[in-house]
Design a protein around this motif. Structure first.
Motif: not given
Length: 305
Positions: A141-161
């Protein structure tokens, strides 16, 4: 607006709060899905990589924002009106003192080394062998939550930031504090007639509801700090400011490490990357208590005047 539910006792208000949260989540989630249906095939809505072949990060961002609104903000505003007669002042949203906002942020910033140390210690805890299945589920459960947050955050597009800043820092800081420190903590205080017990119970629920068991302790500790900011400051903007500082600092550190060390996941660092100097933790903790004392003392001066 008349406080039509003010006659309920502490237990009754807790029950009604739960019903408000569930009803708001069901109604607004349903409406959000209806709104999204015409755009299911629209690239702008579903832009992003596929998650488990079912939904993309764009859709999940949208649902995450809806969830923050429907679970926390909307039911809290309703509770403020129905329990205390005003949707904002009922929650303790008054004009804040600038110095108190700054102190709230500094307290949280200087707490981070200690919070991180508690997180490292919490992550190494092991359950007894007969609870091995439960521990495995908790870690998954912890890893799934961290993976989802990582997918949200891992971007270099300014508008997504910018979207992430709104979704990860602003909305949770506002919504979670409205529900936990603005609604639940005052209800527990009224119910048990003990503000310290109210702070501890609220912090426990605040940490437990995230369902991230191996980061329970640091989140519980942060909940205690935010609870006492509310108790001492008598203003919900102070824990909101502290919560925002915590989330925003985490976001900055994430992008810093992704830029400087792209080979690692900042949300799941390796053991040799998780060392924290005791001296650094000690100095930062002293600074945290100094700012806590200044916050408490400044508030006492305001009350005397």
């Amino acid at each position: 607006m008349k406080a039509v539910w003010n006659h309920f006792g502490g237990f009754g208000k807790i029950v009604m709060t739960i019903l408000l949260v569930i009803s708001s989540f069901m109604v607004f989630s349903f409406l959000a899905v209806l709104v999204a249906l015409p755009f299911v095939d629209n690239i702008s809505l579903l832009k992003g990589s596929s998650i488990d072949g079912l939904m993309t990060t764009g859709m999940l961002r949208y649902l995450q924002i809806v969830q923050s609104m429907s679970l926390f903000i909307i039911p809290s505003l309703l509770a403020g009106s129905l329990f205390w007669g005003h949707f904002s002042r009922g929650l303790g949203l008054y004009k804040p003192q600038r110095i108190m906002l700054i102190l709230s942020c500094l307290i949280i910033i200087f707490s981070q080394p200690l919070v991180n140390y508690l997180g490292l210690w919490n992550s190494t805890l092991k359950l007894p062998d007969f609870l091995g299945g439960l521990e495995k589920w908790m870690r998954q459960s912890e890893e799934s939550a961290a993976d989802l947050i990582f997918r949200f955050l891992d971007t270099d597009q300014f508008y997504l930031v910018l979207v992430n800043v709104f979704m990860i820092t602003i909305l949770p800081a506002l919504g979670e504090e409205m529900l936990f420190r603005g609604v639940l903590q005052p209800i527990f205080k009224e119910w048990f007639r003990n503000e310290h017990l109210a702070v501890f119970l609220t912090a426990f629920i605040f940490s437990a509801i995230h369902l991230q068991f191996f980061s329970f302790l640091p989140r519980f500790f942060l909940g205690l700090i935010l609870g006492y900011l509310m108790i001492w400051g008598k203003n919900l903007w102070y824990p909101i400011a502290g919560h925002f500082a915590n989330n925003f600092l985490s976001l900055i550190l994430f992008y810093y490490y992704r830029y400087t060390h792209p080979e690692i996941n900042p949300l799941q660092p390796l053991p040799d990357q998780m060392t924290i100097s005791w001296l650094f933790v000690a100095f930062a903790s002293v600074g945290m208590f100094v700012f806590i004392w200044q916050f408490y003392s400044h508030n006492c001066k305001i009350r005397r005047n």
